[in-house]
Design a protein around this motif. Structure first.
Motif, mmCIF file in Angstrom:
data_model
loop_
_atom_site.group_PDB
_atom_site.id
_atom_site.type_symbol
_atom_site.label_atom_id
_atom_site.label_comp_id
_atom_site.label_asym_id
_atom_site.label_seq_id
_atom_site.Cartn_x
_atom_site.Cartn_y
_atom_site.Cartn_z
ATOM 1 N N GLU A 73 0.819 -1.210 0.000
ATOM 2 C CA GLU A 73 0.000 0.000 0.000
ATOM 3 C C GLU A 73 0.853 1.261 0.000
ATOM 4 O O GLU A 73 0.506 2.264 -0.646
ATOM 5 C CB GLU A 73 -0.929 -0.021 1.208
ATOM 6 N N PHE A 76 2.166 2.391 -3.502
ATOM 7 C CA PHE A 76 1.254 3.099 -4.402
ATOM 8 C C PHE A 76 1.493 4.610 -4.335
ATOM 9 O O PHE A 76 1.477 5.299 -5.352
ATOM 10 C CB PHE A 76 -0.207 2.804 -4.037
ATOM 11 N N GLY A 77 1.694 5.123 -3.123
ATOM 12 C CA GLY A 77 1.881 6.561 -2.984
ATOM 13 C C GLY A 77 3.309 7.011 -3.163
ATOM 14 O O GLY A 77 3.559 8.127 -3.632
ATOM 15 N N SER A 81 2.854 7.385 -7.673
ATOM 16 C CA SER A 81 1.873 8.420 -7.337
ATOM 17 C C SER A 81 0.990 8.791 -8.526
ATOM 18 O O SER A 81 -0.207 9.064 -8.364
ATOM 19 C CB SER A 81 2.579 9.664 -6.798
ATOM 20 N N SER A 84 -1.585 6.187 -8.776
ATOM 21 C CA SER A 84 -2.576 6.349 -7.716
ATOM 22 C C SER A 84 -3.522 7.498 -8.020
ATOM 23 O O SER A 84 -4.725 7.412 -7.740
ATOM 24 C CB SER A 84 -1.873 6.590 -6.376
ATOM 25 N N GLY A 88 -7.261 6.392 -8.363
ATOM 26 C CA GLY A 88 -7.712 6.586 -6.993
ATOM 27 C C GLY A 88 -9.220 6.602 -6.812
ATOM 28 O O GLY A 88 -9.745 6.066 -5.822
#
Length: 533
Positions: A73, A76-77, A81, A84, A88
């Protein structure tokens, strides 16, 4: 190498590593719940011992799987990014459901199961492990919902260049998901079945080696006893029943994998035709399935790729269920992809150094072609070994052959290899897309992998994180393998140390069984996992 390449290696390494734990957690959890159900209903000692032993291995694997899964997790950021930002509005719902509903539930009820022995009523304690394992499957469903959307985007509309979900039920009932989920679950059962089979074979062989069990003139087992080291007749029943359960689960799981895999393949031919064409080395239109193709793995437009052996009509059957429909090959599909999605990446800063570069729509042949065959081959080997094991133990024990025992133990790795190869094929075959286009969906709902990496992360930062993750994960692997080996060698007393209580009443755990140089249980001492039992 560029930042994009390192980011892909990082996510690939951590994801494949994490997925080594996931199928064992799902498959073994259901087996443990079924064994505890048998104990509650029958009261037989052998089922209690089986529940305790396999349950402790399940717990070790669950803990390590949890630790490695959290990293996904954050990536992802941190490394992805732009990806995401693009997905998102779609991923938020299924990932939130996975965390708040499934993961929270399985964590709470696993705690009740771990600490509830002799504290909760039997049926409530049994319900705890069932809820835990079913929540694990629900967690997998939501994760696969997100992944299946990447393979086949549905239930969205484009708003300001980004997909926005307008139909959650379309996402949660995506036909790609409805086939991928049972395929993944059956794969998990195959892993659990092979795990039970290999370990049980080892313990039955060890009883033969130590002279506890013998065979009569007709080859039937004569069960012996050495209760002072926990090797009584119930111990024999534990391993024989575990082996038969594991082998049966493995055979049924392979049948389920084959059926769901066939359905999944047919969907891939329709939704991602280039992936399946590359998996078959189908460079030209035709109906034949490649048994063996050779050539340059990186050849563009299938140059220098030759098919040496093929089965006529089989490719058509895999795609459409008949034997004469001509299936488009890589060269034909290249023209179509270039017409639909362009020949070059847009001249945009989001693509970094790849801005304006020519797009290669052909997946890596070496990965897709051999990954597909490794997946099928290892799965078939595991199923054949399980069927052989069921036949071998019909008279109550296993042969004395040390080599057969080693094959059975190393055979545990085959379904793990099949699962990993299948996921690598699925993800690598989607390239150059991180979100593959839906041929019949909303226009513009796709994303090139080159646009997904974080623009503010340098190659040096990514390289450092790859090295750090790899080192940490190797350390965790050593920890898990060491724990599993010790508990496996210790046998049932490793999970039920009261079977070997010593003179001073100490009924500790791992350091009692499995720690003597010859591998036999010794004097009981406490261990770090005593709290679980």
């Amino acid at each position: 190498m560029e930042a994009l390449d390192i980011a892909r290696w990082q996510f690939g390494i951590t994801t494949v590593y994490h997925f080594l734990m996931v199928p064992l957690t799902i498959g073994l959890g259901i087996v443990v719940a079924a064994l505890q159900t048998a104990w509650v209903r029958t009261g037989k000692e052998q089922y209690l011992r089986m529940t305790k032993f396999w349950g402790k291995l399940f717990l070790i694997n669950f803990i390590l799987g949890l630790a490695t899964g959290l990293v996904q997790e954050f990536q992802f950021g941190m490394a992805w990014s732009e990806y995401s930002r693009f997905v998102g509005d779609v991923f938020g719902a299924p990932l939130a459901l996975e965390s708040l509903l499934a993961f929270f539930t399985e964590s709470v009820f696993l705690g009740l199961w771990v600490f509830g022995w002799k504290r909760l009523p039997k049926k409530i304690h049994l319900a705890s492990i069932w809820i835990t394992t079913l929540a694990s499957m629900l967690s997998a469903y939501f994760i696969l919902a997100a992944n299946s959307w990447m393979q086949h985007p549905v239930g969205v509309e484009m708003v300001d260049g980004r997909p926005v979900m307008n139909d959650i039920w379309a996402v949660l009932t995506n036909n790609t998901l409805l086939v991928a989920f049972p395929h993944t679950v059956f794969g998990a059962f195959a892993v659990a079945g092979g795990f039970l089979l290999g370990i049980s074979w080892y313990h039955l062989w060890k009883r033969r080696r130590d002279g506890i069990d013998t065979v009569d003139s007709k080859g039937n087992v004569v069960v012996g006893e050495r209760p002072e080291i926990g090797r009584d007749k119930t111990d024999h029943a534990v391993w024989l029943r575990s082996l038969r359960v594991g082998a049966a689960v493995a055979v049924v799981a392979f049948a389920g994998v084959a059926v769901s895999g066939d359905l999944q393949g047919k969907l891939m031919f329709a939704q991602q035709p280039m992936k399946m064409a590359a998996a078959e080395a189908a460079c030209h239109d035709g109906t034949g399935f490649s048994v063996l193709s050779v050539g340059d793995p990186g050849a563009a437009n299938c140059e220098d790729v030759d098919t040496l052996l093929e089965i006529p009509g089989m490719l058509s059957f895999l795609a459409n269920g008949d034997f004469d429909t001509e299936i488009r090959g890589v060269n034909t599909l290249l023209d179509q992809y270039q017409d639909d999605y362009g020949t070059h990446l847009p001249d945009n800063e989001i693509y970094g150094s790849n801005s304006g570069a020519e797009i290669d729509y052909t997946p890596n042949f070496a990965v897709t072609y051999w990954g597909f065959r490794i997946m099928i081959g290892f799965g078939g080997i595991a199923a054949a070994a399980a069927a052989f094991a069921l036949w071998v133990v019909r008279k109550g024990t296993v042969p004395e052959s040390k080599w057969l025992m080693r094959l059975a133990v190393f055979g545990i790795l085959a379904p793990f290899g099949a699962n990993s190869a299948g996921w690598i094929f699925t993800e690598m075959g989607r390239q150059p897309f991180v979100v593959a286009p839906n041929p019949t969906g909303t226009d513009g709902v796709f994303m090139f992998t080159a646009a997904a990496v974080s623009p503010g992360v340098s190659m040096g930062e990514l390289l450092f994180s790859v090295i750090a993750f790899t080192v940490v994960y190797l350390a965790l692997l050593v920890v898990e393998v060491r724990l599993l080996f010790k508990f496996v060698r210790g046998g049932v007393p490793a999970a039920m140390p009261d079977l070997l209580g010593n003179d001073d009443g100490d009924t500790g755990g791992l350091n009692s069984p499995g720690m003597d140089p010859d591998g036999t249980p010794g004097k009981a001492k406490s261990d770090v996992l005593d709290f679980a039992y």
